[in-house]
Design a protein around this motif. Structure first.
Motif, PDB file in Angstrom:
ATOM      1  N   VAL A 158     -26.065  -0.991 -22.839  1.00 43.99           N
ATOM      2  CA  VAL A 158     -27.376  -1.459 -22.586  1.00 43.99           C
ATOM      3  C   VAL A 158     -28.401  -1.206 -23.828  1.00 43.99           C
ATOM      4  CG1 VAL A 158     -29.502  -1.582 -21.219  1.00 43.99           C
ATOM      5  CG2 VAL A 158     -27.407  -1.099 -20.202  1.00 43.99           C
ATOM      6  N   GLN A 159     -28.876  -1.976 -24.438  1.00 45.32           N
ATOM      7  CA  GLN A 159     -29.511  -1.797 -25.812  1.00 45.32           C
ATOM      8  C   GLN A 159     -30.600  -0.604 -25.682  1.00 45.32           C
ATOM      9  OE1 GLN A 159     -32.012  -5.387 -26.603  1.00 45.32           O
ATOM     10  NE2 GLN A 159     -32.277  -4.946 -28.585  1.00 45.32           N
ATOM     11  N   GLY A 160     -30.556   0.225 -26.752  1.00 41.00           N
ATOM     12  CA  GLY A 160     -31.466   1.169 -26.660  1.00 41.00           C
ATOM     13  C   GLY A 160     -30.918   2.538 -25.917  1.00 41.00           C
ATOM     14  N   THR A 161     -30.185   2.416 -25.186  1.00 33.01           N
ATOM     15  CA  THR A 161     -29.784   3.441 -24.379  1.00 33.01           C
ATOM     16  C   THR A 161     -29.036   4.592 -24.841  1.00 33.01           C
ATOM     17  OG1 THR A 161     -27.839   2.376 -23.134  1.00 33.01           O
ATOM     18  CG2 THR A 161     -29.967   2.133 -21.960  1.00 33.01           C
ATOM     19  N   PRO A 162     -29.015   5.904 -24.457  1.00 33.19           N
ATOM     20  CA  PRO A 162     -28.180   6.793 -25.053  1.00 33.19           C
ATOM     21  C   PRO A 162     -26.815   6.445 -25.682  1.00 33.19           C
ATOM     22  CG  PRO A 162     -29.758   7.980 -23.634  1.00 33.19           C
ATOM     23  CD  PRO A 162     -29.891   6.379 -23.322  1.00 33.19           C
ATOM     24  N   PRO A 163     -25.950   5.815 -24.356  1.00 35.41           N
ATOM     25  CA  PRO A 163     -24.641   5.521 -25.043  1.00 35.41           C
ATOM     26  C   PRO A 163     -24.457   4.535 -26.153  1.00 35.41           C
ATOM     27  CG  PRO A 163     -24.792   5.656 -22.509  1.00 35.41           C
ATOM     28  CD  PRO A 163     -26.108   5.573 -23.092  1.00 35.41           C
ATOM     29  N   ASN A 175     -16.828  -4.376 -31.109  1.00 39.32           N
ATOM     30  CA  ASN A 175     -16.226  -5.112 -29.757  1.00 39.32           C
ATOM     31  C   ASN A 175     -17.123  -4.961 -28.999  1.00 39.32           C
ATOM     32  OD1 ASN A 175     -13.787  -5.679 -31.201  1.00 39.32           O
ATOM     33  ND2 ASN A 175     -13.025  -3.506 -30.734  1.00 39.32           N
ATOM     34  N   ALA A 176     -18.389  -4.489 -28.990  1.00 40.09           N
ATOM     35  CA  ALA A 176     -19.287  -4.263 -27.974  1.00 40.09           C
ATOM     36  C   ALA A 176     -20.089  -5.530 -27.539  1.00 40.09           C
ATOM     37  CB  ALA A 176     -20.229  -2.977 -28.184  1.00 40.09           C
ATOM     38  N   LYS A 177     -20.306  -5.575 -26.097  1.00 38.12           N
ATOM     39  CA  LYS A 177     -21.214  -6.602 -25.468  1.00 38.12           C
ATOM     40  C   LYS A 177     -22.532  -5.768 -25.306  1.00 38.12           C
ATOM     41  CE  LYS A 177     -21.764 -10.238 -22.077  1.00 38.12           C
ATOM     42  NZ  LYS A 177     -21.044 -10.791 -20.992  1.00 38.12           N
ATOM     43  N   VAL A 178     -23.725  -6.390 -25.845  1.00 38.45           N
ATOM     44  CA  VAL A 178     -24.835  -5.831 -25.545  1.00 38.45           C
ATOM     45  C   VAL A 178     -25.698  -6.304 -24.638  1.00 38.45           C
ATOM     46  CG1 VAL A 178     -27.047  -4.912 -26.714  1.00 38.45           C
ATOM     47  CG2 VAL A 178     -24.839  -4.908 -28.046  1.00 38.45           C
ATOM     48  N   TYR A 179     -26.179  -5.622 -23.752  1.00 40.08           N
ATOM     49  CA  TYR A 179     -26.991  -6.225 -22.730  1.00 40.08           C
ATOM     50  C   TYR A 179     -28.569  -5.825 -22.815  1.00 40.08           C
ATOM     51  CZ  TYR A 179     -22.569  -7.072 -20.097  1.00 40.08           C
ATOM     52  OH  TYR A 179     -21.367  -7.573 -19.918  1.00 40.08           O
ATOM     53  N   PRO A 180     -29.412  -6.718 -22.329  1.00 42.01           N
ATOM     54  CA  PRO A 180     -30.832  -6.544 -22.740  1.00 42.01           C
ATOM     55  C   PRO A 180     -31.132  -5.238 -21.708  1.00 42.01           C
ATOM     56  CG  PRO A 180     -30.826  -8.250 -21.218  1.00 42.01           C
ATOM     57  CD  PRO A 180     -29.479  -8.165 -21.758  1.00 42.01           C
ATOM     58  N   LEU A 181     -32.396  -4.394 -22.438  1.00 44.08           N
ATOM     59  CA  LEU A 181     -32.739  -2.940 -21.735  1.00 44.08           C
ATOM     60  C   LEU A 181     -33.789  -3.462 -20.508  1.00 44.08           C
ATOM     61  CD1 LEU A 181     -33.233  -0.225 -21.617  1.00 44.08           C
ATOM     62  CD2 LEU A 181     -35.232  -0.500 -23.446  1.00 44.08           C
ATOM     63  N   MET A 182     -34.520  -4.652 -21.001  1.00 46.26           N
ATOM     64  CA  MET A 182     -35.664  -4.978 -19.964  1.00 46.26           C
ATOM     65  C   MET A 182     -35.289  -6.327 -19.151  1.00 46.26           C
ATOM     66  SD  MET A 182     -37.530  -2.196 -19.844  1.00 46.26           S
ATOM     67  CE  MET A 182     -38.998  -2.842 -18.819  1.00 46.26           C
ATOM     68  N   VAL A 183     -35.056  -6.248 -17.778  1.00 42.33           N
ATOM     69  CA  VAL A 183     -34.503  -7.508 -17.329  1.00 42.33           C
ATOM     70  C   VAL A 183     -35.578  -7.746 -15.986  1.00 42.33           C
ATOM     71  CG1 VAL A 183     -33.250  -8.913 -15.788  1.00 42.33           C
ATOM     72  CG2 VAL A 183     -32.133  -7.595 -17.683  1.00 42.33           C
ATOM     73  N   ASP A 184     -36.466  -8.899 -15.756  1.00 42.34           N
ATOM     74  CA  ASP A 184     -37.277  -9.274 -14.714  1.00 42.34           C
ATOM     75  C   ASP A 184     -36.312  -9.690 -13.685  1.00 42.34           C
ATOM     76  OD1 ASP A 184     -38.871  -9.918 -12.792  1.00 42.34           O
ATOM     77  OD2 ASP A 184     -40.283 -11.220 -14.303  1.00 42.34           O
ATOM     78  N   THR A 185     -35.957  -8.504 -12.811  1.00 48.12           N
ATOM     79  CA  THR A 185     -35.249  -8.745 -11.587  1.00 48.12           C
ATOM     80  C   THR A 185     -35.411  -9.317 -10.220  1.00 48.12           C
ATOM     81  OG1 THR A 185     -36.038  -6.585 -10.896  1.00 48.12           O
ATOM     82  CG2 THR A 185     -33.959  -6.528 -12.212  1.00 48.12           C
ATOM     83  N   ILE A 204     -15.634  -7.868 -19.802  1.00 48.29           N
ATOM     84  CA  ILE A 204     -15.520  -6.450 -20.514  1.00 48.29           C
ATOM     85  C   ILE A 204     -14.553  -5.525 -20.020  1.00 48.29           C
ATOM     86  CG2 ILE A 204     -18.201  -6.665 -21.530  1.00 48.29           C
ATOM     87  CD1 ILE A 204     -18.631  -4.783 -19.080  1.00 48.29           C
ATOM     88  N   ASP A 205     -13.957  -4.607 -20.788  1.00 46.68           N
ATOM     89  CA  ASP A 205     -13.026  -3.653 -20.518  1.00 46.68           C
ATOM     90  C   ASP A 205     -13.601  -2.376 -19.749  1.00 46.68           C
ATOM     91  OD1 ASP A 205     -10.822  -5.372 -21.460  1.00 46.68           O
ATOM     92  OD2 ASP A 205     -11.756  -4.849 -23.355  1.00 46.68           O
ATOM     93  N   ALA A 206     -14.943  -2.166 -20.254  1.00 49.13           N
ATOM     94  CA  ALA A 206     -15.485  -0.835 -19.803  1.00 49.13           C
ATOM     95  C   ALA A 206     -17.012  -0.947 -19.892  1.00 49.13           C
ATOM     96  CB  ALA A 206     -15.055   0.210 -20.550  1.00 49.13           C
ATOM     97  N   ALA A 207     -17.775  -0.378 -19.172  1.00 49.62           N
ATOM     98  CA  ALA A 207     -19.383  -0.237 -19.346  1.00 49.62           C
ATOM     99  C   ALA A 207     -19.957   1.038 -19.304  1.00 49.62           C
ATOM    100  CB  ALA A 207     -19.911  -1.173 -17.955  1.00 49.62           C
ATOM    101  N   ALA A 208     -20.918   1.153 -19.950  1.00 53.53           N
ATOM    102  CA  ALA A 208     -21.762   2.565 -20.051  1.00 53.53           C
ATOM    103  C   ALA A 208     -22.937   2.205 -19.791  1.00 53.53           C
ATOM    104  CB  ALA A 208     -21.565   3.051 -21.649  1.00 53.53           C
ATOM    105  N   VAL A 209     -23.447   2.739 -18.513  1.00 54.06           N
ATOM    106  CA  VAL A 209     -24.721   2.644 -17.942  1.00 54.06           C
ATOM    107  C   VAL A 209     -25.067   3.941 -17.127  1.00 54.06           C
ATOM    108  CG1 VAL A 209     -23.363   1.820 -15.854  1.00 54.06           C
ATOM    109  CG2 VAL A 209     -25.813   0.639 -16.483  1.00 54.06           C
ATOM    110  N   TRP A 210     -26.481   3.729 -16.998  1.00 58.21           N
ATOM    111  CA  TRP A 210     -27.267   4.786 -16.003  1.00 58.21           C
ATOM    112  C   TRP A 210     -26.364   4.939 -14.724  1.00 58.21           C
ATOM    113  CZ3 TRP A 210     -29.166   9.288 -15.996  1.00 58.21           C
ATOM    114  CH2 TRP A 210     -30.017   9.762 -15.062  1.00 58.21           C
ATOM    115  N   GLY A 211     -26.058   6.084 -14.201  1.00 59.60           N
ATOM    116  CA  GLY A 211     -25.266   6.344 -13.239  1.00 59.60           C
ATOM    117  C   GLY A 211     -25.518   5.917 -11.820  1.00 59.60           C
ATOM    118  N   PRO A 212     -27.186   6.259 -11.576  1.00 59.16           N
ATOM    119  CA  PRO A 212     -27.981   5.809 -10.282  1.00 59.16           C
ATOM    120  C   PRO A 212     -27.725   4.333 -10.076  1.00 59.16           C
ATOM    121  CG  PRO A 212     -28.889   7.749 -11.075  1.00 59.16           C
ATOM    122  CD  PRO A 212     -27.830   7.159 -12.250  1.00 59.16           C
TER     123      PRO A 212
END
Length: 290
Positions: A158-163, A175-185, A204-212
């Motif tokens: 996710v763009q701009g996050t610690p990982p 090789n990364a795929k970047v996802y937007p930080l802000m999405v209007d859900t 994608i083969d793996a994802a780094a994202v906020w756990g909750p």
């Protein structure tokens, strides 16, 4: 987390008088419920007024199915409030200013410790960014972004996050795929939902994202996914955060009331979070499982 406009309007003294009169009246009511130190607080003594995003699963939504919705119900029950009432506003620029700071609600159920826009209660859980991958798909045992097994893998970040900074430092951005930080859900799936779906589909083969955020969709996924908290990173950004409730800086007695609630109900709080597959960590980064 949220970004809010930090500018506060200056109001002339003459215009403040009606507001102060209202504050005294409301404060007097609050003080009867919460003690003499609450006399100047504008917390509703009868209802739990929650500031929340109307479409932000697994945290909150208008159908009240998120884990912060369930936590709010528990707070209301334990504190003897008649009901939970929501002030809905998208979790985006202006969220705090238009909800908590406007006195339209009295608590934000989940807020990272240390943010200056709110006064934090004690933390009621601690979690981390996680790395997710398919079990048996060549990444078993990977616990850090620096692991050589990730060298040729496509990682969702996710763009701009610690990982993202750690992935860049490890030379994996090509090789990364970047996802937007802000999405209007309200109009599109959350980034965590999209990333988990892409992982299941092999995009994608793996994802780094906020756990909750990740845990809820990992639990629902039609695949055997591994979710590893990123607590063994040797360099780079901090991956673990304590999560609190956010209240107004003036509401000291209200903060103390919520702190007592957290202290007395931690086991039940953990139960709610674990039902939603939130990765809970103690202060030694060991998993809390019950």
């Amino acid at each position: 987390m949220t970004v809010s406009d930090r500018r506060l309007s200056r109001i002339a003294v003459t215009l403040c008088l009606p507001v102060l009169a209202t504050a005294v009246a409301l404060g007097a009511t609050a003080s009867r419920a919460a003690g003499p130190n609450a006399a100047w607080e504008l917390v509703d003594p009868d209802h739990l007024r929650v500031c929340a995003d109307p479409s932000n699963m697994p945290f909150t939504d208008e159908s009240e199915e998120g884990f912060e919705n369930k936590l709010a119900e528990l707070v209301a029950e334990k504190l003897g409030r008649e009901s939970v009432r929501y002030e809905w506003f998208p979790m985006a620029t202006g969220f705090v200013r238009n909800t908590l700071r406007s006195n339209r609600c009295d608590v934000i159920m989940g807020y990272a410790q240390g943010d200056e826009l709110v006064q934090n209660t004690n933390a009621y859980y601690r979690s981390a960014y996680v790395l997710i991958y398919k079990k048996g798909d060549g990444l078993d045992g990977v616990e850090t972004i620096e692991d050589g097994k990730l060298a040729d893998k496509r990682i969702g970040i996710v763009q701009g996050t610690p990982p993202s900074s750690n992935i860049a430092a490890a030379g994996l951005m090509k090789n990364a795929k970047v996802y937007p930080l802000m999405v209007d859900t309200r109009f599109a799936p959350s980034v965590a939902e999209t990333m988990v779906a892409d992982l299941v589909e092999g995009k994608i083969d793996a994802a780094a994202v906020w756990g909750p955020m990740a845990g809820y969709y990992v639990k629902q996924a039609d695949a055997d996914l591994v979710m590893v908290p990123l607590v063994k990173e040797q360099t780079g950004s901090r991956m673990t955060y304590r999560i609190t409730m956010g209240v107004r800086p003036s509401d000291q007695e209200w903060k103390r009331t919520l702190n007592r609630f957290i202290r007395d109900n931690q086991d039940e709080i953990n139960r709610i979070l674990l039902e939603y597959n939130v990765p809970l960590l103690d202060e030694q980064n060991q998993a809390i499982t019950q």
